[in-house]
Each structure stands twice: as C-alpha cells, then as structure tokens.
Design a protein around this motif. Structure first.
Motif, PDB file in Angstrom:
ATOM      1  N   ARG A 175       0.857  -1.186   0.000  1.00 24.33           N
ATOM      2  CA  ARG A 175       0.000   0.000   0.000  1.00 24.33           C
ATOM      3  C   ARG A 175       0.897   1.241   0.000  1.00 24.33           C
ATOM      4  O   ARG A 175       1.393   1.652   1.057  1.00 24.33           O
ATOM      5  CB  ARG A 175      -0.917   0.002   1.216  1.00 24.33           C
ATOM      6  CG  ARG A 175      -1.900  -1.169   1.268  1.00 24.33           C
ATOM      7  CD  ARG A 175      -2.732  -1.145   2.534  1.00 24.33           C
ATOM      8  NE  ARG A 175      -3.669  -2.252   2.598  1.00 24.33           N
ATOM      9  CZ  ARG A 175      -4.903  -2.238   2.084  1.00 24.33           C
ATOM     10  NH1 ARG A 175      -5.330  -1.131   1.472  1.00 24.33           N
ATOM     11  NH2 ARG A 175      -5.695  -3.286   2.190  1.00 24.33           N
ATOM     12  N   ASP A 177       2.384   4.913   0.245  1.00 24.31           N
ATOM     13  CA  ASP A 177       2.023   6.104   1.004  1.00 24.31           C
ATOM     14  C   ASP A 177       1.862   7.275   0.034  1.00 24.31           C
ATOM     15  O   ASP A 177       2.831   7.658  -0.629  1.00 24.31           O
ATOM     16  CB  ASP A 177       3.105   6.417   2.032  1.00 24.31           C
ATOM     17  CG  ASP A 177       2.744   7.615   2.891  1.00 24.31           C
ATOM     18  OD1 ASP A 177       2.766   8.760   2.391  1.00 24.31           O
ATOM     19  OD2 ASP A 177       2.427   7.405   4.079  1.00 24.31           O
ATOM     20  N   ASP A 179       1.673  10.498   0.334  1.00 25.88           N
ATOM     21  CA  ASP A 179       2.575  11.637   0.562  1.00 25.88           C
ATOM     22  C   ASP A 179       3.973  11.333   0.043  1.00 25.88           C
ATOM     23  O   ASP A 179       4.630  12.202  -0.560  1.00 25.88           O
ATOM     24  CB  ASP A 179       2.628  11.979   2.052  1.00 25.88           C
ATOM     25  CG  ASP A 179       1.310  12.533   2.573  1.00 25.88           C
ATOM     26  OD1 ASP A 179       0.551  13.102   1.761  1.00 25.88           O
ATOM     27  OD2 ASP A 179       1.039  12.388   3.775  1.00 25.88           O
ATOM     28  N   GLU A 180       4.430  10.096   0.258  1.00 29.71           N
ATOM     29  CA  GLU A 180       5.748   9.721  -0.252  1.00 29.71           C
ATOM     30  C   GLU A 180       5.767   9.689  -1.772  1.00 29.71           C
ATOM     31  O   GLU A 180       6.736  10.120  -2.403  1.00 29.71           O
ATOM     32  CB  GLU A 180       6.155   8.364   0.312  1.00 29.71           C
ATOM     33  CG  GLU A 180       6.449   8.364   1.799  1.00 29.71           C
ATOM     34  CD  GLU A 180       6.921   7.017   2.290  1.00 29.71           C
ATOM     35  OE1 GLU A 180       7.097   6.098   1.441  1.00 29.71           O
ATOM     36  OE2 GLU A 180       7.108   6.858   3.508  1.00 29.71           O
ATOM     37  N   THR A 208      -2.827   0.189  -4.568  1.00 28.59           N
ATOM     38  CA  THR A 208      -2.541  -1.007  -3.791  1.00 28.59           C
ATOM     39  C   THR A 208      -2.260  -2.154  -4.761  1.00 28.59           C
ATOM     40  O   THR A 208      -2.941  -2.304  -5.774  1.00 28.59           O
ATOM     41  CB  THR A 208      -3.734  -1.370  -2.893  1.00 28.59           C
ATOM     42  OG1 THR A 208      -3.965  -0.292  -1.988  1.00 28.59           O
ATOM     43  CG2 THR A 208      -3.459  -2.636  -2.104  1.00 28.59           C
TER      44      THR A 208
END
Length: 214
Positions: A175, A177, A179-180, A208
């Motif tokens: 999954r 992130d 923001d990353e 995902t």
C-alpha cells in the motif's frame, strides 16, 4: 444520448485537465482473487467492485428505463455491457506485470453487475491475452490509470492468490504512502497533470498491489 456511465469512463481521458479534476470522483471497494492454473500459468483474476452510493444512484437513474427504482435483468445487462465496452481502453482497470513487462488483458467473457443495498456491484473475470507463467517478480493491481476512480481494498485479505503454483512464492500486499509518492514524483506529477493530461499512467504509483516473488 450518451449514458452517464459511458461518460464517466470517457471523462477519465480529461480528468487531469484542471486542478479541480486531479482527484477521485468515483469510489469503489474491491476484492481480487489471483488464480493459478494447474499447469503453472496464470488462469484468471476475479474482480469484485462495490461502488459508492452517489455513483450507484446516478447509474440507477440513467438505466432504470421503466422508472420503477429497480434494475431488471435487461437493464443490468445493458450496464454490464456498457462498462465492459468502455473499460477496454483502460485494461479493465486490471494490470499484470512480470519482471517489468506488462501483460495485455483480454476482453472479459464473464462480466456481470448487480444492484444491492443501493450500491452497484460489478463482477468479472480478467485473463491475460497471452499465457503468463507464474514465476519471477510479478505485480498484480486494480486501479484507474487516470485517478478519476479510487479503487480501495479495505483489508489485505481482499487481495489474495490461489493455486499450487504460488506455493513456492512469497507474496505481500503493498500500500504506497500517497505523501511519499507525491514527494518522490513531484516533477513528473506536475508535468502529467498540466502538460499531458492523457499521456500518463500515474495511478499505478498510488495503487494497492499484490507483489509475488518466486
């Protein structure tokens, strides 16, 4: 008259045309079963999608021809055919890669829809156009390349592998992130959003996915 469901898919092409459109407008919870055949090849990917109430209601309004607030067999069949035909240009939101190479998805033979508890349900079986042998490093994902539709797997158990060919492999649900992803791809995202809104596949960065290593 162009049905709203067909328009939804067509609209994905221009989903990044303005900042206001660069986020999901349709939401679905999903389940994916990745099934191996006895000969060690990939047999099929079984998809189940449950759409949000707002989108489901819009589909009901557009396809309920007799205005009885229900969808009969012929109306459900029309919805299924519309979705299947419309998603052909988007690999049916189903993606398979092996060692970095992407497999083309065949037009699903099995494609059904239902309407329960005020939500549209979609069931279909996806298969690669050419045989894919289980092995190496494989990724399986279900996502909208344009990010117009958010497809969510609520639990890791909603994405699974089946078949003895996977027994010698390790697998995990990944999954990313958000923001990353944005931080690591800021320049590319900016170019994709504003310079070439139809020529990108940024959805995969946020999706995902099931990773399999053999």
């Amino acid at each position: 008259m162009l049905k709203r469901l067909g328009y939804w898919v067509a609209a994905m092409v221009t989903a990044f045309a303005t900042p206001a459109l660069s986020h999901p407008h349709i939401f679905a919870e999903a389940r994916l079963e990745i099934v191996a055949a006895d000969d060690g090849t990939l047999k099929e990917l079984r998809n189940v999608w449950r759409f949000d109430d707002i989108f489901s209601s819009s589909v009901l309004m557009d396809f309920d021809k007799n205005s009885d607030l229900k969808l009969d067999h012929s109306e459900l069949t029309e919805i299924a055919n519309t979705i299947r035909d419309s998603l052909g240009d988007y690999s049916y939101f189903t993606f398979i890669t092996k060692d970095g190479a992407t497999s083309e998805i065949a037009k699903p033979e099995v494609f059904n829809v239902d309407f329960k508890d005020n939500q549209l349900l979609v069931f279909f079986v996806a298969k690669p156009k050419t045989p894919v042998t289980i092995g190496g490093r494989m990724h399986f994902g279900v996502y909208d390349p344009t990010l117009y539709t958010a497809i969510d797997f609520a639990k890791d158990e909603d994405m699974l592998v089946e078949g003895k060919a996977f027994s010698a492999c390790t697998h995990k649900v990944v999954r990313p992130d958000p923001d990353e992803v944005i931080a690591q791809n800021q320049l590319n995202l900016t170019e994709a959003f504003f310079s070439d809104p139809t020529g990108n596949d940024m959805g995969k960065l946020f999706a995902t996915r099931m990773e399999v290593s053999c």
